[in-house]
Motif scaffolding. Sequence first.
Motif, short mmCIF file in Angstrom:
data_model
loop_
_atom_site.label_atom_id
_atom_site.label_comp_id
_atom_site.label_asym_id
_atom_site.label_seq_id
_atom_site.Cartn_x
_atom_site.Cartn_y
_atom_site.Cartn_z
N GLY A 105 40.04 -46.95 5.89
CA GLY A 105 40.75 -45.90 6.60
C GLY A 105 41.73 -45.23 5.67
O GLY A 105 42.11 -45.79 4.65
N ASP A 106 42.13 -44.01 6.03
CA ASP A 106 43.06 -43.28 5.19
C ASP A 106 44.46 -43.86 5.35
O ASP A 106 44.69 -44.74 6.20
N ALA B 119 46.17 -44.99 8.82
CA ALA B 119 45.11 -45.16 9.82
C ALA B 119 45.36 -46.39 10.68
O ALA B 119 44.77 -46.54 11.75
N LYS C 30 45.36 -49.69 9.25
CA LYS C 30 44.77 -50.90 8.66
C LYS C 30 45.82 -51.98 8.46
O LYS C 30 45.66 -53.13 8.91
N ARG D 218 40.75 -44.70 12.13
CA ARG D 218 41.38 -43.40 11.91
C ARG D 218 42.43 -43.17 12.99
O ARG D 218 42.15 -43.33 14.16
N ARG D 219 43.62 -42.84 12.57
CA ARG D 219 44.75 -42.62 13.48
C ARG D 219 44.90 -43.73 14.51
O ARG D 219 45.06 -43.49 15.71
N ILE E 22 36.05 -41.72 7.68
CA ILE E 22 37.45 -41.94 7.31
C ILE E 22 38.27 -40.68 7.50
O ILE E 22 39.35 -40.70 8.07
#
Lengths: 355, 257
Positions: free
Chosen positions: B41-42, B45, B47, B224-225, B246
């Motif tokens: 994930g970005d 996100a 994680k 994501r988010r 992602i």
Amino acid sequence: MNNTKTSPGLLVKFGKNWVVFFLIVLCVLFSFIGKGFFANNTINNILLSSSPALLLAVGETFVIVSGGIDLSIGFVRGMVAVISAIVMRDLYAMGYSAFLSILAGIVIGLLAGLLPGLLSGMLIAKFKVPPFIATLGMYGISNGIAYGLCSGFPIINVPQEAGRLGNGHIHYYFSGLGFSLFNRPPGMLDSQLRNLVRIFPNSILISGLIITVFGYILARTRFGQHTYAIGGNIDAARRAGINVDWHLVKIYVISSFFAALSGVLSVLIFSNGSHTQFSASLELFAVAAVVIGGASLSGGKGSIRGSFLGVLILSVLEVGFLMAGIFAFYRYIAVGSILVLAVIIEQTFPELIYD
Amino acid sequence: MIEERKPILEVKNIVKRFGGLVAVNGVSMEVYPGEVVGLLGDNGAGKSTLIKVVSGVYHQDEGQVFFKGQEVKINNPMDAINLGIETIYQDLALAENLNVYSNIFLGREKLKKALGCIDVLDHKYMLTESKKVLDRLGIEIPSLKNRIKMLSGGQRQSVAISRSIFWNAKFLIMDEPTAALGVAEQRKVLDLVRTLSAQGVAVIIISHQLYDVFQVAHRLVILRRGEKVGELMTRETNPDEVVSLIVGAELVENSKK
């Protein structure tokens, strides 16, 4: 370039033990410029003058290895000396026996000396006050209390037996009368005092015992290992499940205890409880000795053996310069230079690597 | 083959809020013994937040955590470690001034009696036992007497991993294990992850380096988010698909219209 494998090994070994070499060089140097440097009295003087600093340096070593600093020990020493002497004086004046007054003075002095360490430890561990600030606070408070109690004058009229205890030696030699342990040879006159050979002061016996025990604790036990770990990486120590807060409290109490012990010993040696603004230079002296002995102010490095050698270097300088008739200010310059040199040498020599 | 076994870790509908911000929003996932899961994930996100719920740093606002089939309450990092969940953070949490075996035994030092009554460190025992666990994992370090300071980044990573394995970790969370390493060292760490997996240890890897994750992970979970937007078997997907999940490629398409 073929020899690079062996020569750094030797260099590293020298780098690790430069303090020992330096100490030997100093002794040789002073034996040339000063008369009678190797006489019994000189050795006695070095041992005597190093014993209070030694105690402070042992406590400071624990603190510095854990990554902190204790600036309060000089004034804690003064405060304890004053409190302990007042207790001895007053109890003795009230008619208690000398033994009881001295014992009470020692015990109350030592207990009072634990408080500053307990407070700084809690401030540092629980309230996240930086060690420099927390112990600077205790520096001010203990200075104030001591000054308030003694108004700047030494506390005198402590029982005479205190001085005999503090100035006693482990053994004596008097030509014609032979050796004796702990007491002067029987049949000796006071006027013959100058010919009496005193070798190990009692205070060295106490200091020696303490250095051995606490050197062992720092080097070999779990407590010592955790002290190094906290100084190396406090987060790693926390995540490894070490109770870091409690450990830090203990360390500052140890440091404070040594300051107290040094204060009590000073009462026994000088037969008075003295607190002056000069006491504050003692902690800087202790920090200097610890750093010369190989500790790093960023923590995780240092040893009691190193600090012991550091104290010896400073004492040899003091006594040696005195005997050679060199002005005191040169000694201060020498101490300052050696301190800086020590740090440079520590950083220059590479780490010992095992294959 | 994995589906037949019971998951070692299962999280259900985890929600974690920080004030008005929902960092993790109803995420469920499971990990099976010996499985390597890539958590992708970005930045932001969710994680790390999700991982910190499992490792005991945060406590979830909603949802449940099951470990070995039983619901567990993980209130602090020690709870997680006692269950057998070890987390290796990017900073590795090693004392650089201590040697390798002292770090492996840090906080749980082996003691022996000196003079019959004093507890002292048993260096010999700690050295030989550490050597055993390093050998078992195929890790080569010249001498365990060297301080961590003298080791390379990959060797440090290996020491941190051996440390958790020595204390019987069944479940390992690795946060960016290859981020600060050179290419050869990255490969060694990835080999080590495969070795762990073969020995039945479950691993979650958080990484930005897709290439690394594709090499070792069996399964990928993409956030994501704060929400789970994809769960893919590594064999059945490709980096392009993962990247689009992602960054949210459908959003890009929407904005074109």
